[in-house]
Design a protein around this motif. Structure first.
Motif, short mmCIF file in Angstrom:
data_model
loop_
_atom_site.label_atom_id
_atom_site.label_comp_id
_atom_site.label_asym_id
_atom_site.label_seq_id
_atom_site.Cartn_x
_atom_site.Cartn_y
_atom_site.Cartn_z
N GLY A 169 0.80 -1.20 0.00
CA GLY A 169 0.00 0.00 0.00
C GLY A 169 0.84 1.26 0.00
N PRO A 170 0.22 2.42 -0.05
CA PRO A 170 0.93 3.70 -0.10
C PRO A 170 1.87 3.93 1.08
N GLU A 171 1.58 3.25 2.20
CA GLU A 171 2.45 3.44 3.37
C GLU A 171 3.89 3.02 3.09
N ASN A 172 4.10 2.17 2.10
CA ASN A 172 5.46 1.77 1.75
C ASN A 172 6.30 2.95 1.24
N LEU A 173 5.61 4.01 0.85
CA LEU A 173 6.32 5.20 0.36
C LEU A 173 6.93 6.01 1.49
N VAL A 174 6.48 5.77 2.69
CA VAL A 174 7.01 6.55 3.83
C VAL A 174 7.58 5.67 4.93
N ASN A 175 7.41 4.35 4.81
CA ASN A 175 8.01 3.44 5.79
C ASN A 175 9.52 3.38 5.62
N ALA A 176 10.20 2.84 6.57
CA ALA A 176 11.65 2.58 6.49
C ALA A 176 12.45 3.83 6.17
N GLY A 177 12.24 4.89 6.96
CA GLY A 177 13.05 6.08 6.78
C GLY A 177 12.35 7.26 6.17
#
Length: 473
Positions: free
Chosen positions: A192-200
């Motif tokens: 989902g879009p959260e992968n764009l802001v996860n991990a840093g």
């Protein structure tokens, strides 16, 4: 006042003999074929590693630079449709030495880019045949594409058209499938879009990482300038070239930003690399039976397509050099099918280089070949911007005809494009891609010395040769 509206007759055109048979859709597909290669399917992994999710901005900025470049190139190419293209234009509007440097740099860039693609092919074939040495695939596929280029320009264009059609269809399918996974299905919590802001966060490596990835993104767009090279064999350059350039830039920008954006939302950006295409990783994560194999085949087609187009470009540029007496005259000869076969033979040296690099650096051959091949293309793009500054002033001063396409915002946007490219070239010195300048600067020094030596050996002055211009009906 000199009129620049007349068509030079055959005896004055140093590149006479090439047949003008390519149409608008063929020009677009050839440019798309050269640009949609390993830069998107494999090189995107390098860009993601450098910038994280902010790579989306990197590709957007790269697309903006290419848009400016295509504006300048479209105007000059319509005025002078020739296979020598930006090299011939730099020669006329700047100096003979500038034309010499551009032609040879673009030639070596494409020759080495052929090596990049063929190195990538060995990576893709490992998916099905992990134990077969990569050199086998390099020789096999190289032989097939050399044969295609040695037949006729229409044969080349037909192969390139269908290569590109497969790639574009696959990208559209990927966008639709990815969109369905993200929007129309019950996606796992890890997608989902959260992968764009996860991990840093969106900028895990700051603005510097985003800026460095712009350089990598440019490798993905290299090939759009192919339309200018093919203009020497275009049926109606006034109409075909502007249409093809606009369509190519729009499609490429859309494809790159959408596909990478969807990919980042499905695959965590930290898993992207160059050992395996990020696109294949997406298919594996989605657990679609056989999909990863199908995608790998499509990516293989993309590499073959780009390699095919780059062989064409390097061949035509060497042909132009020979016809301008800057290379052995034998390289300017055409065979009975109106193909510069001797220039093609010389332009296959990138395959030999790639085979050697692959043998010496099997684990890093792709990144190494990518770095050194970039210089020729980026230097050529920089010279396109500089040439346009000279071209527009002289074209208007000498009463050139009103062209069907003009670069907007002149001279400010032309200068902006040149400054951005120059800054990106300097940036590479502080990254893992400094091999580009380590190769490029000595290369330009070598070419400069070679130019002056060859000029000194000539005991007579050649008459100035004009560029072909479009005829006004």
């Amino acid at each position: 006042m000199e009129n620049n509206n007349i068509q030079l007759n055959g005896k004055d055109d140093p590149e006479k003999g090439l047949k003008r048979t390519l149409k608008t859709n063929q020009l677009s597909m050839i440019a798309m074929g050269c640009a949609i290669g390993t830069g998107l399917f494999l090189g995107s992994g390098l860009a993601i590693q450098a910038a994280g999710p902010s790579v989306l901005l990197s590709y957007a900025l790269g697309a903006f630079i290419v848009l400016l470049l295509m504006g300048c190139l479209a105007e000059m190419t319509v005025a002078h449709p020739t296979s020598g293209s930006f090299g011939a234009i730099a020669e006329k509007y700047m100096s003979p030495m500038a034309g010499y440097l551009v032609r040879y740099s673009y030639w070596i860039g494409n020759v080495l880019a052929v090596g990049v693609e063929v190195s990538a092919i060995s990576v893709y074939m490992r998916f099905w045949f992990p134990t077969v040495p990569g050199i086998i695939w390099i020789i096999l596929f190289a032989g097939a594409l050399i044969y295609v280029n040695a037949t006729s320009v229409n044969t080349f264009a037909s192969f390139e058209y269908w290569f590109s059609f497969i790639k574009i269809s696959a990208i559209v399918g990927f966008i639709l499938l990815g969109s369905y996974v993200l929007i129309g299905s019950s996606a796992p919590s890890s997608i989902g879009p959260e992968n764009l802001v996860n991990a840093g966060g969106f900028f895990p490596f700051g603005w510097w990482g985003m800026w460095v990835a712009v350089f990598i993104s440019l490798f993905s767009f290299i090939g759009t300038e192919m339309i200018a090279v093919t203009s020497g064999e275009a049926k109606d350059p006034d109409v075909a070239v502007p249409k093809a350039l606009k369509a190519t830039v729009f499609r490429l920008s859309t494809f790159y930003v959408l596909t990478i954006g969807i990919m980042l939302m499905i695959v965590p950006w930290k898993t992207a690399g160059i050992e395996e295409s990020p696109f294949v990783k997406v298919m594996e994560i989605l657990n679609i039976p056989g999909a990863s194999g199908i995608m790998n085949f499509i990516i293989l087609t993309a590499a073959l397509s780009a390699m095919n187009a780059q062989l064409y470009a390097s061949t035509r540029m060497m042909f132009s050099l020979a016809r301008r007496e800057n290379a052995p005259s034998i390289l300017g000869k055409l065979n009975k099918r109106n193909v510069p076969a001797n220039a093609l033979a010389v332009s296959t040296t990138g395959i030999i280089i790639a085979a050697g690099v692959h043998a010496l650096l099997p684990g890093s051959s792709y990144a190494f070949m990518m770095g050194i091949s970039m210089f020729g293309a980026i230097f050529t793009w920089l010279m396109v911007f500089v040439s346009h500054l000279f071209f527009r002033v002289q074209w208007e001063k000498t009463g050139g005809r009103k062209l069907p396409v003009r670069m907007i915002g002149f001279p400010y946007l032309t200068i902006l494009g040149a400054v951005l490219l120059f800054c990106l070239m300097i940036t590479t010195w502080f990254t893992d891609f400094k091999i580009m300048l380590q190769f490029g600067v000595p290369w330009l020094l070598f070419l400069s010395i070679a130019y002056f030596v060859s000029k000194k050996r000539n005991s007579f002055v050649h008459p100035e040769q004009e560029l072909p211009k479009q005829k006004i009906d």
